[in-house]
Design a protein around this motif. Structure first.
Motif, short mmCIF file in Angstrom:
data_model
loop_
_atom_site.label_atom_id
_atom_site.label_comp_id
_atom_site.label_asym_id
_atom_site.label_seq_id
_atom_site.Cartn_x
_atom_site.Cartn_y
_atom_site.Cartn_z
N PRO A 53 -0.67 13.01 6.58
CA PRO A 53 -1.03 11.90 5.23
C PRO A 53 -2.48 12.40 4.32
N LYS A 54 -2.16 13.01 3.29
CA LYS A 54 -3.68 13.00 2.73
C LYS A 54 -4.37 11.13 2.98
N GLU A 55 -3.73 9.89 2.98
CA GLU A 55 -4.67 9.08 3.50
C GLU A 55 -4.89 9.00 4.51
N ALA B 73 -2.93 -1.43 -3.75
CA ALA B 73 -4.31 -1.18 -3.47
C ALA B 73 -3.45 0.30 -2.76
N LEU B 74 -3.26 1.45 -3.72
CA LEU B 74 -3.63 2.83 -4.09
C LEU B 74 -4.13 3.37 -1.97
N GLY B 75 -3.52 4.03 -1.03
CA GLY B 75 -3.83 4.26 -0.08
C GLY B 75 -5.23 5.32 -0.06
N ASP B 76 -5.04 5.95 -0.65
CA ASP B 76 -6.22 7.09 -1.45
C ASP B 76 -7.43 7.22 -1.55
N SER B 77 -7.22 5.87 -2.59
CA SER B 77 -8.58 5.82 -3.40
C SER B 77 -9.15 4.48 -2.20
N ARG C 279 12.97 9.46 -1.33
CA ARG C 279 12.81 9.99 -2.88
C ARG C 279 11.32 10.10 -3.35
N GLN C 280 10.84 11.41 -2.50
CA GLN C 280 9.21 11.42 -3.18
C GLN C 280 9.53 10.95 -5.90
N LEU C 281 9.25 9.63 -5.74
CA LEU C 281 9.80 10.01 -7.75
C LEU C 281 8.86 8.90 -8.22
N GLY C 282 8.00 9.06 -7.94
CA GLY C 282 6.65 8.08 -8.31
C GLY C 282 6.01 6.38 -8.09
N LEU C 283 4.67 6.76 -8.24
CA LEU C 283 4.11 5.99 -8.13
C LEU C 283 4.52 4.38 -7.96
N GLY C 284 5.05 4.56 -9.02
CA GLY C 284 5.73 3.19 -9.94
C GLY C 284 7.45 3.14 -8.73
N PHE D 156 2.98 -1.06 3.91
CA PHE D 156 2.85 0.31 3.53
C PHE D 156 4.19 0.88 3.29
N VAL D 157 4.59 1.56 1.90
CA VAL D 157 5.63 1.57 1.58
C VAL D 157 5.58 4.09 2.13
N THR D 158 5.85 4.36 3.24
CA THR D 158 5.55 5.01 3.80
C THR D 158 6.71 6.30 3.47
N VAL E 244 0.83 -1.25 -0.01
CA VAL E 244 0.18 0.28 0.18
C VAL E 244 0.86 1.11 0.34
N PRO E 245 0.80 1.63 -1.09
CA PRO E 245 1.85 2.62 -1.43
C PRO E 245 0.91 4.16 -0.45
N VAL E 246 1.93 4.77 0.34
CA VAL E 246 1.22 6.14 0.76
C VAL E 246 2.74 7.10 1.04
N ALA E 247 3.07 7.39 -0.36
CA ALA E 247 4.28 8.53 0.51
C ALA E 247 4.31 9.16 -0.38
N GLY E 248 3.05 9.92 -0.81
CA GLY E 248 3.18 10.81 -1.98
C GLY E 248 3.09 12.27 -0.76
N ARG E 249 3.20 12.94 -1.41
CA ARG E 249 2.88 14.78 -0.76
C ARG E 249 2.03 14.60 -0.72
N GLY E 250 0.69 14.96 -1.71
CA GLY E 250 -0.52 15.66 -1.57
C GLY E 250 -0.81 16.35 -1.89
P1 UTP Z 1 -0.50 10.20 -6.44
O1 UTP Z 1 -0.73 10.20 -7.58
O2 UTP Z 1 -2.20 11.33 -6.50
O3 UTP Z 1 0.30 11.66 -6.00
O4 UTP Z 1 -1.00 9.50 -5.24
P2 UTP Z 1 0.42 12.35 -5.06
O5 UTP Z 1 2.10 12.56 -5.21
O6 UTP Z 1 -0.67 11.60 -3.17
O7 UTP Z 1 -0.49 13.65 -4.64
P3 UTP Z 1 -0.06 15.29 -5.24
O8 UTP Z 1 -0.11 14.88 -6.88
O9 UTP Z 1 1.18 15.94 -5.54
O10 UTP Z 1 -1.45 15.65 -5.31
C1 UTP Z 1 -1.57 8.21 -5.50
C2 UTP Z 1 -1.28 7.12 -4.57
O11 UTP Z 1 0.29 6.78 -4.46
C3 UTP Z 1 1.71 7.04 -3.44
C4 UTP Z 1 0.48 8.17 -2.29
O12 UTP Z 1 0.53 8.56 -1.37
C5 UTP Z 1 -0.90 7.72 -2.68
O13 UTP Z 1 -1.46 7.37 -2.12
N1 UTP Z 1 3.00 7.43 -3.73
C6 UTP Z 1 2.80 8.57 -4.91
C7 UTP Z 1 3.74 7.10 -3.33
O14 UTP Z 1 3.32 6.16 -2.30
N2 UTP Z 1 4.71 7.75 -3.78
C8 UTP Z 1 5.21 8.48 -4.35
O15 UTP Z 1 5.50 9.08 -4.57
C9 UTP Z 1 3.92 8.98 -4.97
#
Ligand code: UTP
Length: 297
Positions: A25-27, A128-132, A105-110, A54-56, A8-14
């Motif tokens: 966290p947005k999650e 499973a995406l942690g924000d959906s 480093r926040q380099l994207g979902l992949g 969890f990938v935090t 469950v990736p939850v590391a994005g900045r939102g």
């Molecule tokens: P989003 O694609 O919505 O990206 O992530 P984000 O970075 O969280 O949000 P914005 O675009 O800056 O507003 C979809 C899911 O993937 C995770 C997020 O935590 C979310 O649950 N994610 C995304 C990561 O774990 N790492 C990343 O580098 C990006």
């Protein structure tokens, strides 16, 4: 053994939800009575997931705290005669083992999925995406269906898709099906955010995946794409180009996806969850009716 591990990736900045997500966290944002990620975990537990990674990242410790057993809180509820509130903490006892790793480093979902590789190794796994949330109150069995199909086929990946209105395809990864579209179908390609005219279907990627470990080799080879990030969609396309079978599963009408990634979808989802609340939903619906009249004047 059946697939029982979910990443469950939850590391994005939102960033689309700033300033709300500056220091939380947005999650963990509320969706009715629970934080979003609790619905995700409850859905996975119901679908047979027993191990959850969890990938935090920075600022996400509230998620770890939420799934810990808080013995002090439990004692204090008992000591102050509030035993009835203990049912609200029942999710702490979910039959799941939790693991945590960091995306440094926040380099994207992949990239977030690739960070799970040292733990996942050669196992097949769910993402499973942690924000959906899938389905009102997360009442969806789609992950269990996907695991079943994954195990009875020779596919390398299976992805959930939701039908979206044609004009909304521009926001999503869209399926290009091979052959007829049934509840389960084969993918010829995935097109990231196509124009309405280019879109090969109106089936949008919907936050749940099952992968064989082959996805990791593709992610390793995936160059940075859109937003200078490593895109999971690009790695899935690589799987297809390498000749591996990738399947899609359609969400049922009651399995609507609630994505909380931007304010519009978050507000809509919150309003719907609050209006479906057993206790306060009916009075809220009445009040909303009155407010609608006022705003439409
Ligand atoms: P989003 O694609 O919505 O990206 O992530 P984000 O970075 O969280 O949000 P914005 O675009 O800056 O507003 C979809 C899911 O993937 C995770 C997020 O935590 C979310 O649950 N994610 C995304 C990561 O774990 N790492 C990343 O580098 C990006």
């Amino acid at each position: 053994m059946s697939v029982d591990l979910a990443v469950v990736p939850v590391a994005g900045r939102g960033t689309r939800l700033l300033p709300l997500t500056k220091s939380q966290p947005k999650e963990m944002l509320p969706m009715g009575r629970k934080p979003v990620v609790q619905y995700v975990v409850e859905e996975l537990a119901r679908c047979g997931i027993g191990r959850l990674l969890f990938v935090t990242g920075p600022g996400k410790t509230a998620i770890e705290n939420h799934f810990d057993i808080d013995a002090e809180l439990i004692d204090s509820l008992r000591a102050t005669g509030k035993e009835e509130l203990l049912t609200e903490l029942a999710f702490e006892r979910e039959d799941i083992e939790y693991f945590y790793t960091r995306q440094r480093r926040q380099l994207g979902l992949g990239h977030a999925v690739l960070c799970a590789r040292p733990v996942v190794g050669s196992q097949s796994f769910v993402v499973a995406l942690g924000d959906s949330i899938i389905g009102m109150h997360a009442q969806s069995e789609v992950v269990a269906t996907m695991i079943e199909k994954f195990e009875s086929s020779r596919c390398a990946a299976i992805i959930a898709f939701e039908e979206v209105p044609r004009e909304e395809v521009v926001h999503y990864g869209i399926a290009q099906p091979r052959g007829q579209i049934d509840d389960v179908f084969e993918l010829d390609d995935l097109i990231e955010k196509p124009t309405v005219d280019e879109a090969p279907s109106n089936l949008a990627v919907a936050a749940r995946y099952v992968f064989s470990p082959a996805i990791f080799d593709c992610l390793e080879k995936t160059p940075r794409g859109k937003g200078n990030e490593i895109q999971l969609t690009d790695a899935v396309r690589m799987l297809i180009r390498e000749g591996r079978q990738v399947l899609g599963v359609r969400l049922m009408p009651h399995e609507q996806r609630f994505d909380i990634g931007n304010f519009e979808s978050y507000f809509l989802a919150f309003a719907e969850f609050a209006m479906a609340d057993e206790q306060y939903g009916p009075s809220l619906q009445r009040r909303m009716g009155e407010l609608l009249e006022r705003y439409q004047r």
